[in-house]
Design a protein around this motif. Structure first.
Motif, mmCIF file in Angstrom:
data_model
loop_
_atom_site.group_PDB
_atom_site.id
_atom_site.type_symbol
_atom_site.label_atom_id
_atom_site.label_comp_id
_atom_site.label_asym_id
_atom_site.label_seq_id
_atom_site.Cartn_x
_atom_site.Cartn_y
_atom_site.Cartn_z
ATOM 1 N N ASP A 3 104.128 19.356 21.891
ATOM 2 C CA ASP A 3 105.559 19.352 21.590
ATOM 3 C C ASP A 3 106.158 20.741 21.684
ATOM 4 N N SER A 4 105.332 21.796 21.512
ATOM 5 C CA SER A 4 105.852 23.152 21.544
ATOM 6 C C SER A 4 105.928 23.718 22.961
ATOM 7 N N ALA A 8 107.898 20.131 27.612
ATOM 8 C CA ALA A 8 107.310 18.989 26.930
ATOM 9 C C ALA A 8 107.628 17.702 27.673
ATOM 10 N N SER A 10 109.023 15.074 26.648
ATOM 11 C CA SER A 10 110.301 14.483 26.253
ATOM 12 C C SER A 10 111.423 15.500 26.379
ATOM 13 N N GLU A 13 112.292 17.333 23.210
ATOM 14 C CA GLU A 13 111.381 18.338 22.667
ATOM 15 C C GLU A 13 111.371 19.640 23.454
ATOM 16 N N ARG A 279 116.524 11.528 21.285
ATOM 17 C CA ARG A 279 115.282 10.902 21.741
ATOM 18 C C ARG A 279 115.628 9.660 22.550
#
Length: 297
Positions: A3-4, A8, A10, A13, A279
Motif C-alpha cells: 500500500d505504501s 500501488a 489501487s 492508495e 476506493r
C-alpha cells in the motif's frame, strides 16, 4: 505491491505520483529542471511532464529527473476539438514523440501561432492594445502563446482584476478569446498517441461543463478512437462527481489516471496535490503493458 508503494494496485492508495504538470516549455512558471527539483522536494517519485502540444521540455526534465532519482514519463497535453468543444488529451509516451505524433506536434505549433494571432485580434477589440506583444511579454520567452499569457496581459493592463476573471469574461469555453477552429479532431490526436506507442488519456473531463449524458458521449467517442484512460482526479474536485465519473469509466472499461495540472507556485495546487481518490474499481493507467517500464520499482 504494498500500500505504501508509489504505484500501488489501487488508485486510492497511490502516493508520490503526478501524471499532469506543466513547465516553461508551455504555460508553466518553472523551467523543467526546476519543476523536477520541486517534485523531489515534495517527495514525488513518478512523474509525467505534460506541456501543451510540445515535448520540448522533456529532455531537460529527464536529465534532472535522472540526477534526482525520479522516474519521468515523456508526455504532452494535446489540444483537440469534439462537438465544438476544446478537449485535451494527455499522451503518455514511453517511446517518446515519433511518427505521426511528431508531425502532429509541428502542426500544433503552427496552429497555436495562428490561434494566438486570432485571440490577440479579438482582445484588441475589447481594449487590450498590442495584445500579441503584451502576451509575449508575459510569456517571457519565444514558446507558443496560450490563453494564460493573454489572461496575465489583461490583468497587467487593468482590464480585469485577476486571471480567473479573465477566463470567466474573455478566455474560457465559449468566450470571445476561446478559439477552437485551429485544433484537429479528437480522434486524430488520439491516433497520433497510439501510433507513437503511447497511451491516450482524456484530461480533466469534469472541467468541460458537460452534462453527465454528454460526458458519456465524449467518453464513448474517446474510447472508439483508441483512448484507453481518463483522468479520474485532476487537481481538486467534488468527491461525489469523482465517484460518478468512476462509474462511467468502469462501464466503458477505461483506466484511470491522476494529476495536479500544476502550472505555477503560489496557487492552491502544487506537484502531487489533488483530491483523494475514492476506493473504486478503476484500473490504474500504470497497469497498462506499455507503461511497465515506468511503473517498475
Amino acid at each position: 505491491m504494498t500500500d505504501s508503494s508509489p504505484l500501488a494496485d489501487s488508485l486510492a492508495e497511490v502516493t508520490g505520483l503526478d501524471l499532469h504538470m506543466h513547465s516553461t516549455a508551455s504555460d508553466g512558471a518553472l523551467a523543467p529542471a526546476e519543476l523536477m527539483a520541486l517534485c523531489r522536494a515534495r517527495g514525488l517519485t513518478h512523474l509525467a511532464l505534460t506541456d501543451h502540444d510540445t515535448v520540448e521540455g522533456v529532455a531537460e526534465a529527464a536529465k534532472a529527473a535522472r540526477e534526482l532519482g525520479l522516474r519521468l514519463l515523456p508526455a504532452t497535453e494535446l489540444s483537440s476539438q469534439w462537438s465544438g468543444i476544446n478537449i485535451h488529451v494527455v499522451g503518455l509516451l514511453p517511446e517518446g514523440a515519433r511518427g505521426p505524433l511528431a508531425e502532429g506536434l509541428a502542426e500544433q505549433a503552427r496552429a497555436r501561432a495562428a490561434r494566438a494571432e486570432e485571440i490577440a485580434r479579438r482582445l484588441e477589440a475589447i481594449g487590450l492594445e498590442d495584445a500579441l506583444a503584451k502576451a509575449r511579454a508575459q510569456a517571457g520567452s519565444e514558446r507558443p502563446l496560450g490563453r494564460p499569457d493573454f489572461a496575465r496581459a489583461l490583468v497587467a493592463d487593468g482590464l480585469v482584476k485577476d486571471i480567473g476573471t479573465a477566463f470567466k469574461k474573455y478566455l474560457g469555453n465559449g468566450k470571445r478569446g476561446d478559439i477552437k477552429a485551429h485544433w484537429p479532431a479528437l480522434d486524430a490526436v488520439v491516433a497520433w498517441v497510439v501510433a507513437a506507442g503511447g497511451v491516450a488519456v482524456l484530461a480533466h473531463p469534469l472541467r468541460y461543463g458537460l452534462t453527465r449524458r454528454k460526458r458519456g458521449l465524449l467518453l464513448d467517442a474517446f474510447r472508439a478512437a483508441g483512448g484507453e484512460a481518463v483522468e479520474l482526479v485532476s487537481g481538486f474536485q467534488n468527491p461525489d462527481q469523482t465517484r460518478d465519473l468512476a462509474r462511467q469509466l468502469i462501464e466503458r472499461e477505461l483506466s484511470g489516471s491522476v494529476g495536479s495540472d500544476f502550472h505555477a507556485p503560489g496557487g492552491p495546487l502544487a506537484p502531487g496535490s489533488m483530491s483523494p481518490v475514492p476506493r473504486v474499481a478503476v484500473t490504474p493507467v500504470w497497469h497498462h503493458p506499455r507503461l511497465a517500464g515506468f511503473a517498475a520499482a
